[in-house]
Structure formats: structure tokens, C-alpha cells
Design a protein around this motif. Structure first.
Motif, PDB file in Angstrom:
ATOM      1  N   LYS A 198       0.840  15.618  -7.694  1.00 25.50           N
ATOM      2  CA  LYS A 198       1.749  16.662  -8.188  1.00 25.50           C
ATOM      3  C   LYS A 198       1.243  17.233  -9.506  1.00 25.50           C
ATOM      4  O   LYS A 198       1.207  18.448  -9.698  1.00 25.50           O
ATOM      5  N   ARG A 199       0.874  16.352 -10.441  1.00 27.55           N
ATOM      6  CA  ARG A 199       0.358  16.815 -11.728  1.00 27.55           C
ATOM      7  C   ARG A 199      -0.925  17.610 -11.564  1.00 27.55           C
ATOM      8  O   ARG A 199      -1.142  18.621 -12.230  1.00 27.55           O
ATOM      9  N   HIS A 200      -1.771  17.171 -10.662  1.00 25.36           N
ATOM     10  CA  HIS A 200      -3.040  17.852 -10.447  1.00 25.36           C
ATOM     11  C   HIS A 200      -2.837  19.283  -9.950  1.00 25.36           C
ATOM     12  O   HIS A 200      -3.453  20.215 -10.439  1.00 25.36           O
ATOM     13  N   PHE A 201      -1.943  19.451  -8.973  1.00 29.67           N
ATOM     14  CA  PHE A 201      -1.719  20.775  -8.426  1.00 29.67           C
ATOM     15  C   PHE A 201      -0.908  21.662  -9.360  1.00 29.67           C
ATOM     16  O   PHE A 201      -1.052  22.878  -9.333  1.00 29.67           O
ATOM     17  N   GLN A 202      -0.066  21.086 -10.189  1.00 24.26           N
ATOM     18  CA  GLN A 202       0.669  21.891 -11.170  1.00 24.26           C
ATOM     19  C   GLN A 202      -0.260  22.389 -12.271  1.00 24.26           C
ATOM     20  O   GLN A 202      -0.077  23.493 -12.784  1.00 24.26           O
ATOM     21  N   ASN A 203      -1.251  21.594 -12.642  1.00 23.43           N
ATOM     22  CA  ASN A 203      -2.196  22.008 -13.679  1.00 23.43           C
ATOM     23  C   ASN A 203      -3.161  23.076 -13.189  1.00 23.43           C
ATOM     24  O   ASN A 203      -3.708  23.824 -13.982  1.00 23.43           O
ATOM     25  N   LYS A 204      -3.383  23.160 -11.880  1.00 25.19           N
ATOM     26  CA  LYS A 204      -4.266  24.175 -11.329  1.00 25.19           C
ATOM     27  C   LYS A 204      -3.667  25.572 -11.405  1.00 25.19           C
ATOM     28  O   LYS A 204      -4.380  26.551 -11.422  1.00 25.19           O
TER      29      LYS A 204
ATOM     30  N   ALA B  37       0.828  -1.208   0.000  1.00 27.11           N
ATOM     31  CA  ALA B  37       0.000   0.000   0.000  1.00 27.11           C
ATOM     32  C   ALA B  37       0.861   1.256   0.000  1.00 27.11           C
ATOM     33  O   ALA B  37       0.586   2.208  -0.738  1.00 27.11           O
ATOM     34  N   VAL B  38       1.912   1.270   0.797  1.00 30.89           N
ATOM     35  CA  VAL B  38       2.812   2.418   0.833  1.00 30.89           C
ATOM     36  C   VAL B  38       3.502   2.581  -0.521  1.00 30.89           C
ATOM     37  O   VAL B  38       3.629   3.695  -1.034  1.00 30.89           O
ATOM     38  N   GLY B  39       3.938   1.484  -1.101  1.00 32.15           N
ATOM     39  CA  GLY B  39       4.553   1.544  -2.416  1.00 32.15           C
ATOM     40  C   GLY B  39       3.598   2.061  -3.470  1.00 32.15           C
ATOM     41  O   GLY B  39       3.976   2.849  -4.340  1.00 32.15           O
ATOM     42  N   TYR B  40       2.341   1.662  -3.398  1.00 27.70           N
ATOM     43  CA  TYR B  40       1.331   2.134  -4.336  1.00 27.70           C
ATOM     44  C   TYR B  40       1.104   3.638  -4.194  1.00 27.70           C
ATOM     45  O   TYR B  40       0.978   4.359  -5.182  1.00 27.70           O
ATOM     46  N   VAL B  41       1.088   4.116  -2.955  1.00 29.02           N
ATOM     47  CA  VAL B  41       0.932   5.553  -2.731  1.00 29.02           C
ATOM     48  C   VAL B  41       2.119   6.310  -3.309  1.00 29.02           C
ATOM     49  O   VAL B  41       1.948   7.339  -3.978  1.00 29.02           O
ATOM     50  N   ILE B  42       3.317   5.805  -3.101  1.00 30.15           N
ATOM     51  CA  ILE B  42       4.521   6.470  -3.610  1.00 30.15           C
ATOM     52  C   ILE B  42       4.540   6.454  -5.135  1.00 30.15           C
ATOM     53  O   ILE B  42       4.858   7.455  -5.776  1.00 30.15           O
ATOM     54  N   VAL B  43       4.193   5.332  -5.731  1.00 24.87           N
ATOM     55  CA  VAL B  43       4.303   5.170  -7.184  1.00 24.87           C
ATOM     56  C   VAL B  43       3.170   5.879  -7.931  1.00 24.87           C
ATOM     57  O   VAL B  43       3.406   6.495  -8.965  1.00 24.87           O
ATOM     58  N   PHE B  44       1.968   5.816  -7.428  1.00 30.87           N
ATOM     59  CA  PHE B  44       0.839   6.331  -8.199  1.00 30.87           C
ATOM     60  C   PHE B  44       0.291   7.658  -7.683  1.00 30.87           C
ATOM     61  O   PHE B  44       0.174   8.621  -8.434  1.00 30.87           O
ATOM     62  N   TRP B  45      -0.038   7.730  -6.403  1.00 32.00           N
ATOM     63  CA  TRP B  45      -0.785   8.885  -5.915  1.00 32.00           C
ATOM     64  C   TRP B  45       0.056  10.140  -5.781  1.00 32.00           C
ATOM     65  O   TRP B  45      -0.434  11.246  -6.070  1.00 32.00           O
ATOM     66  N   ILE B  46       1.288  10.057  -5.338  1.00 32.20           N
ATOM     67  CA  ILE B  46       2.104  11.260  -5.199  1.00 32.20           C
ATOM     68  C   ILE B  46       2.343  11.932  -6.548  1.00 32.20           C
ATOM     69  O   ILE B  46       2.132  13.137  -6.677  1.00 32.20           O
TER      70      ILE B  46
END
Length: 59
Positions: free
Chosen positions: A52-58, A39-48
Motif C-alpha cells: 500500500k505504501r509503495h503504490f501510494q508513493n508512486k 505465513a498468511v498472518g505475515y502477509v497480512i501484517v507486513f506485505w499488504i
């Protein structure tokens, strides 16, 4: 993509090792900590990166 697999695999192995160390205290520790590592690996690989992309596009 290969980098993501390595990160996820390393996090899973760390969780497995912690689970093996704590196995004497709790019988299901191996399974629980392995899944937590995944689960931690999934958060690091996908969600972070996704956040980042979401907030940069805003901007």
C-alpha cells in the motif's frame, strides 16, 4: 505493533485448529497448517501495508 501481533497470532491459531481437525487424514497436517497460518498472518501484517505504501508513493 501490538495489533500486528494479535493478527499474526490469530491466523496461527486458526491454522493450528484446522490442522488438528484434519490430523486424522494426514499426520503432518498440524505442522503444515500452523505454518500456513503463520505465513498468511505475515502477509497480512507486513506485505499488504508495505505494498500500500509503495503504490501510494508512486502517485
Amino acid at each position: 505493533m501490538t495489533k500486528n501481533r494479535w493478527i499474526l497470532g490469530i491466523c496461527t491459531l486458526i491454522g493450528l485448529i484446522i490442522g488438528i481437525i484434519l490430523m486424522n487424514q494426514h499426520k503432518s497436517a498440524v505442522l503444515v497448517f500452523t505454518l500456513m497460518g503463520m505465513a498468511v498472518g505475515y502477509v497480512i501484517v507486513f506485505w499488504i501495508p508495505q505494498l500500500k505504501r509503495h503504490f501510494q508513493n508512486k502517485r
